[in-house]
Design an enzyme around this catalytic site. Structure first.
Site, PDB file in Angstrom:
ATOM      1  N   CYS A 100       0.888  -1.355  -0.026  1.00 50.86           N
ATOM      2  CA  CYS A 100      -0.005  -0.058   0.163  1.00 50.86           C
ATOM      3  C   CYS A 100       0.922   1.233  -0.026  1.00 50.86           C
ATOM      4  O   CYS A 100       1.369   1.862   1.120  1.00 50.86           O
ATOM      5  CB  CYS A 100      -1.023  -0.248   1.319  1.00 50.86           C
ATOM      6  SG  CYS A 100      -1.940   1.430   1.283  1.00 50.86           S
ATOM      7  N   CYS A 104      -0.608   4.167   2.198  1.00 51.45           N
ATOM      8  CA  CYS A 104      -0.574   3.730   3.550  1.00 51.45           C
ATOM      9  C   CYS A 104       1.146   4.236   3.931  1.00 51.45           C
ATOM     10  O   CYS A 104       1.578   4.617   5.109  1.00 51.45           O
ATOM     11  CB  CYS A 104      -0.844   2.555   4.078  1.00 51.45           C
ATOM     12  SG  CYS A 104      -2.103   1.819   3.347  1.00 51.45           S
ATOM     13  N   ASP A 105       2.003   3.546   3.221  1.00 47.00           N
ATOM     14  CA  ASP A 105       3.570   3.664   3.552  1.00 47.00           C
ATOM     15  C   ASP A 105       4.547   4.606   2.973  1.00 47.00           C
ATOM     16  O   ASP A 105       5.778   4.686   3.185  1.00 47.00           O
ATOM     17  CB  ASP A 105       4.059   2.417   3.462  1.00 47.00           C
ATOM     18  CG  ASP A 105       3.140   1.348   4.462  1.00 47.00           C
ATOM     19  OD1 ASP A 105       2.676   1.678   5.316  1.00 47.00           O
ATOM     20  OD2 ASP A 105       2.939   0.144   4.031  1.00 47.00           O
TER      21      ASP A 105
END
Ligand SMILES: Cc1cc2nc3c(=O)[nH]c(=O)nc-3n(C[C@H](O)[C@H](O)[C@H](O)COP(=O)(O)OP(=O)(O)OC[C@H]3O[C@@H](n4cnc5c(N)ncnc54)[C@H](O)[C@@H]3O)c2cc1C
Length: 332
Positions: free
Chosen positions: A159, A162-163
């Site tokens: 992701c 997300c990261d």
């Protein structure tokens, strides 16, 4: 230990009551498993139609769409819409129609018998439902190469949204050649100083507009006809070994992040015994989202279909809710 008292509910279906903590009613007309666009839409329709509905999702909802930075092809948003924002709007709409959204993972769905409906086990309690809409989406596939398991969440991610910010001014690699891989490679250039795009073929399986955005981005370096053979690191990931499929040559590359977009596996375990699946494990449904088990409807990416997108997931969710309602009304 939990104990349950089973009663015949007002509409002729089983009511499960947790006798340990008194009178909590665990019955629903419709239980939706999964809070991505398919499940959220099903919940919106079910709630709006007045059915007592709960939506279970271990993440509280959002699904893949909720991990996508920007969505540019959802109708009504010509300048794009942030994935998390879109999903938050859907969740709020479902709640406004009386749907309960709970952080629970459905472990197993049991079809008790034709009259009783379903028992839905979320691990620490069992809920009763007259109909179930299963919309659990897909799970990202791994590469299956040495070192991968060790560095999951220690440099390897599924992701970018997300990261991605963790890799500011670092070199990262993206593996894959479809729309997701290319879109996320472009997104990662916001943070990383260089993005290596590693793809096993020499052309991409993505829309032309997306390919163009990749080709014109100076921070993206393409490694085509190439595969990752292993990953290495110490505490965290430090590099990958990449083989050129045309020359057979293997190179060690230093990367601090590795983002995998190499496909998806349908998440069918809780309903496997109640549905038919195709050779890839996707649930086979009828056009109305019904399955071989009366009262169990399956919607979204987890089912066999030609196009897995937010729009099609939303359509599936609406159809599943409509079919569930028809099923409930026919049964009185
Ligand atoms: C990086 C990326 C970018 C994308 N970009 C776009 C785009 O720009 N436009 C577009 O249209 N589509 C895009 N897609 C595809 C789109 O996100 C999916 O097609 C869509 O989200 C599928 O919706 P769904 O509801 O079927 O499944 P999902 O969105 O996968 O949601 C499934 C939900 O079910 C939950 N769940 C799983 N197992 C259980 C269980 N046992 N019990 C309860 N809940 C469970 C999960 O936590 C998850 O929240 C993108 C996908 C990715 C990965």
């Amino acid at each position: 230990m939990l104990a349950f008292e089973v009663k015949l509910g007002t509409r002729g279906y089983l009511s499960l009551r947790n006798t340990d903590n008194g009178v909590r009613d665990l019955d629903y007309d419709i239980i939706v498993a999964g809070g991505g666009p398919a499940g959220m839409t099903a919940a919106i329709y079910s709630g709006r139609a007045g059915w007592k509905t709960v939506l279970f999702d271990p993440m509280g909802g959002g699904g893949q769409a909720g991990t996508t930075d920007m969505v540019y092809n959802y109708p009504g948003f010509p300048d794009g819409v942030s994935g998390p924002e879109l999903m938050e709007l859907m969740a709020n709409q479902a709640r406004a129609f009386g749907v309960k959204i709970e952080y629970e993972e459905v472990q197993k769905v049991v079809h008790s018998d034709a009259d009783a409906g379903f028992k839905v086990d979320v691990g620490h309690e069992v809920h009763g439902a007259r109909a179930v809409i299963y919309a659990s989406g897909t799970l990202p596939r791994k590469l299956g190469v040495p070192g991968e398991e060790k560095y999951l969440a220690k440099g390897i991610s599924f992701c970018a949204t997300c990261d991605g910010a963790l890799f500011r001014d670092k070199v990262v690699a993206v593996v894959g050649g479809g729309d997701s891989a290319l879109t996320e490679a472009v997104f990662l250039t916001k943070f990383a100083k260089e993005v290596l795009l590693i793809h096993r073929r020499d052309e991409f399986r993505a829309g032309l507009a997306t390919v163009k955005r990749v080709e014109t981005n100076p921070k993206i370096k393409m490694l085509l006809s190439s595969v990752v053979e292993s990953v290495r690191g110490e505490e965290v990931l430090t590099g990958v070994s990449v083989r050129d499929l045309k020359t057979g040559e293997t190179r060690d590359l230093d990367v601090q992040g590795l983002f995998l977009y190499v496909g998806w596996s349908p998440n069918v375990e809780p309903v496997r015994h109640l549905v038919e699946t195709d050779e890839y494990g996707y649930v086979i449904t009828n056009e109305d989202m019904s399955t071989k088990t009366p009262g169990l409807f399956v919607a979204g990416d987890v089912r066999r279909k030609p196009l897995r997108q937010i729009t099609t997931a939303v359509g599936d969710g609406a159809t599943a809710a409509w079919s569930a309602e028809k099923y409930l009304l026919e049964r009185g």
